[in-house]
Design a protein around this motif. Sequence first.
Motif, PDB file in Angstrom:
ATOM      1  N   TYR A 114       0.806  -1.226   0.000  1.00  0.00           N
ATOM      2  CA  TYR A 114       0.000   0.000   0.000  1.00  0.00           C
ATOM      3  C   TYR A 114       0.844   1.284   0.000  1.00  0.00           C
ATOM      4  O   TYR A 114       0.610   2.181  -0.814  1.00  0.00           O
ATOM      5  CB  TYR A 114      -0.932   0.008   1.215  1.00  0.00           C
ATOM      6  CG  TYR A 114      -1.871  -1.166   1.242  1.00  0.00           C
ATOM      7  CD1 TYR A 114      -3.016  -1.184   0.451  1.00  0.00           C
ATOM      8  CD2 TYR A 114      -1.620  -2.275   2.035  1.00  0.00           C
ATOM      9  CE1 TYR A 114      -3.885  -2.262   0.454  1.00  0.00           C
ATOM     10  CE2 TYR A 114      -2.479  -3.369   2.051  1.00  0.00           C
ATOM     11  CZ  TYR A 114      -3.606  -3.350   1.262  1.00  0.00           C
ATOM     12  OH  TYR A 114      -4.446  -4.430   1.268  1.00  0.00           O
ATOM     13  N   ALA A 129       1.549   3.798  -3.413  1.00  0.00           N
ATOM     14  CA  ALA A 129       0.958   5.128  -3.290  1.00  0.00           C
ATOM     15  C   ALA A 129       2.030   6.209  -3.348  1.00  0.00           C
ATOM     16  O   ALA A 129       1.812   7.282  -3.935  1.00  0.00           O
ATOM     17  CB  ALA A 129       0.175   5.228  -1.985  1.00  0.00           C
ATOM     18  N   SER A 153      -4.028   8.066  -3.438  1.00  0.00           N
ATOM     19  CA  SER A 153      -2.737   7.626  -2.900  1.00  0.00           C
ATOM     20  C   SER A 153      -2.500   8.186  -1.510  1.00  0.00           C
ATOM     21  O   SER A 153      -2.011   7.484  -0.618  1.00  0.00           O
ATOM     22  CB  SER A 153      -1.608   8.072  -3.842  1.00  0.00           C
ATOM     23  OG  SER A 153      -1.768   7.501  -5.123  1.00  0.00           O
ATOM     24  N   MET A 200      -4.679   6.343   0.888  1.00  0.00           N
ATOM     25  CA  MET A 200      -4.157   4.993   1.066  1.00  0.00           C
ATOM     26  C   MET A 200      -2.981   4.985   2.042  1.00  0.00           C
ATOM     27  O   MET A 200      -2.880   4.116   2.914  1.00  0.00           O
ATOM     28  CB  MET A 200      -3.715   4.419  -0.280  1.00  0.00           C
ATOM     29  CG  MET A 200      -3.258   2.965  -0.209  1.00  0.00           C
ATOM     30  SD  MET A 200      -2.688   2.338  -1.797  1.00  0.00           S
ATOM     31  CE  MET A 200      -4.207   2.429  -2.746  1.00  0.00           C
TER      32      MET A 200
END
Length: 211
Positions: free
Chosen positions: A156, A160, A179, A182
């Motif tokens: 993740y 991002a 992003s 996230m």
Amino acid sequence: MTFLMYLNAVHPIENELVDPNQMKSIVRTSLTFCSSVYVATSFFGFLLFGDQTLDDVLANFDGDLGIPYSSFLDDIVRVSYGLHLMLVFPIVFFSLRLNLDGLLFPNAIPIAFDNRRFYLITATLMGFIFLGANFIPSIWDAFQFTGATAAISVGYIFPAAVALRDTHGIATKKDRLVSLVMILLAVSSSTVAISSDIYSYFCSNKGAARS
């Protein structure tokens, strides 16, 4: 967690292909095959053990299964898992060594052409792995902390961050917003998971000391 562990093998495999366009079909086939194996393992494990199925289904194969040839089946599971580790470790270790070399020596010649650097990084990594295997009390402790840190970062935070950096200038405002959200969610969930792991670790140690 399982799929995140092998993301580091995607690019090395792609680099070895004559036609990089084959990578998409390879990834799809691998995901389909792995998912089928995991679903089949969980399904037949539950059929075999029922409510006694443990979190680690392999632990159910430590004793009598209550079926014919139980000990033989236990041995097959142990041997197959040992072969699995023997085949997976070189793939994961290859990517680990290659990425660590690129991080420590970004301007050096490729590690494949420098035997001294190759053996030095290999011996150092193997030493750390050996110490971890001998001194970490439980593999689940390692899984908990790597899942709360490395898995979240690889799955993740890093993707991002790449989108936010946008070196090619192709990210839209929506991409940057997604992003950023996230990263915030990943950092917050990682913080909660690490705090929970540390709390449960010390609580279990206190309980063991009292008993």
